[in-house]
Write an enzyme that holds these catalytic residues in place. Sequence first.
Site, PDB file in Angstrom:
ATOM      1  N   TYR A   1      -1.532  -2.029  -2.597  1.00 29.25           N
ATOM      2  CA  TYR A   1      -0.769  -3.377  -2.102  1.00 29.25           C
ATOM      3  C   TYR A   1      -0.763  -3.143  -0.488  1.00 29.25           C
ATOM      4  CZ  TYR A   1       2.769  -6.330  -1.076  1.00 29.25           C
ATOM      5  OH  TYR A   1       3.580  -7.402  -0.281  1.00 29.25           O
TER       6      TYR A   1
ATOM      7  N   GLU B   1      -0.839 -11.157   2.872  1.00 32.29           N
ATOM      8  CA  GLU B   1      -0.340 -10.079   1.642  1.00 32.29           C
ATOM      9  C   GLU B   1      -1.692 -10.014   0.951  1.00 32.29           C
ATOM     10  OE1 GLU B   1       2.098 -11.596  -1.831  1.00 32.29           O
ATOM     11  OE2 GLU B   1       3.140 -10.026  -1.394  1.00 32.29           O
TER      12      GLU B   1
END
Length: 391
Positions: A101, A189
């Site tokens: 991530y 993101e």
Amino acid sequence: MDLLEYKGKQVLKRYEVPLSAGAQAATVDEALAAAEAIGYPVVVKAQVKIGGRGKAGGIKLAADADAVREHAGAILGMDIRGHAVHELWIEQATDIASEYYAAVVFDRSAKAPLVMLSTQGGMDIEQVAAERPDALATLHVDPLVGFQPFHGRRLAFEAGVDADVVRPVGAMLATLYAAFEGEDATLVEINPLVITPDRRVIALDAKVTLDDNAAFRHPHHAELDDASGADPQERMAAERGLTYVKLDGDIGIFGNGAGLVMSTLDVVAHAGGAPANFLDAGGGAKAEAIAASVEVILSNPNVRAVLFNVFGGITRCDEVARGIVDAYALLQPTVPFVVRLDGTNDVQARQLLADADLPNVHAEATMDGAAARVVELARAGSGSGSAGSSA
Ligand code: GDP
Ligand code: MN
């Protein structure tokens, strides 16, 4: 402005963020043509501005043309938690060894961008932060110094990524930061950021939010907006430069000044009504702008009555009254108006409205009185046979 995944990837591509090849498709035939051009296997991905598409069945692997036809057909038109799928992104399938991530977000309290990296990709990052805070490496970047190569290596090392990909993951973070800064984003993101079995680093998903206040510096951002997804009233208001937020009630609200409009919403709710919108006409609104506002309010088919709550300071109440009279002539509304005008030139304003003698326009002296009246009129107008609103 939140971007669809594929538009976010278009932005990231210009900053050399490593991505898989892909193409947009709005029909099954386009999806097939895209897959043929890319080569099998491909992933068929629903384009909606909400996460968790995978779990909702909006992301499917397709090994051949039949599978593309089947999945594209099923996903187009699908409803993913209230978001209808109008577009697909067909992407070359990637083999995955690890899912990480990565994100760059603007941290307002620190007045600086925050870069985050975790090896717990694919998971909800709030959950990672809550359950395993040690698994999330973070770094505030001094905007004057910028993101340096050692920042990337440090984050990769702290997050505990595989030793052989510390450098490429660090380099990936640098490209994400460059995109964030270069485009005036408030969020970039990547979940998941994947490591392939042959040790390449790829941004498999992308969530990009651009700062609307910086739009004037980026003329091309206008093309990234997908009007098809926007609410029709909000789109109309944006075109007219109005501050409008659609709500789910049936009482249209017009006011000047965000604070007054917010209190108007509260007072209407307190009187047992449900506002259909927030609309701030701003200070010094002229008759023309008022007519434009009324047009937007009335274009919402749920509206059964409209409350005008104006406190004249810079705004002159007689201008507002003239705007209401003009809008009335232009739009010939079928729903009642309740008008409360107070402050600068309010006496002239009331006189103007009285002289115009418009049917179904009701003047009220106080905010509470106006709210009670508009709620009563909206109920009366909600027609026989309907259950009415439950206060
Ligand atoms: P989200 O569910 O809306 O966050 O959509 P993502 O784009 O993140 O995809 C969800 C999941 O689908 C990913 O975490 C992957 O596990 C899987 N996925 C997406 N693309 C690929 C791909 O090219 N290959 C493989 N093997 N899995 C993929
Ligand atoms: Mn994702």
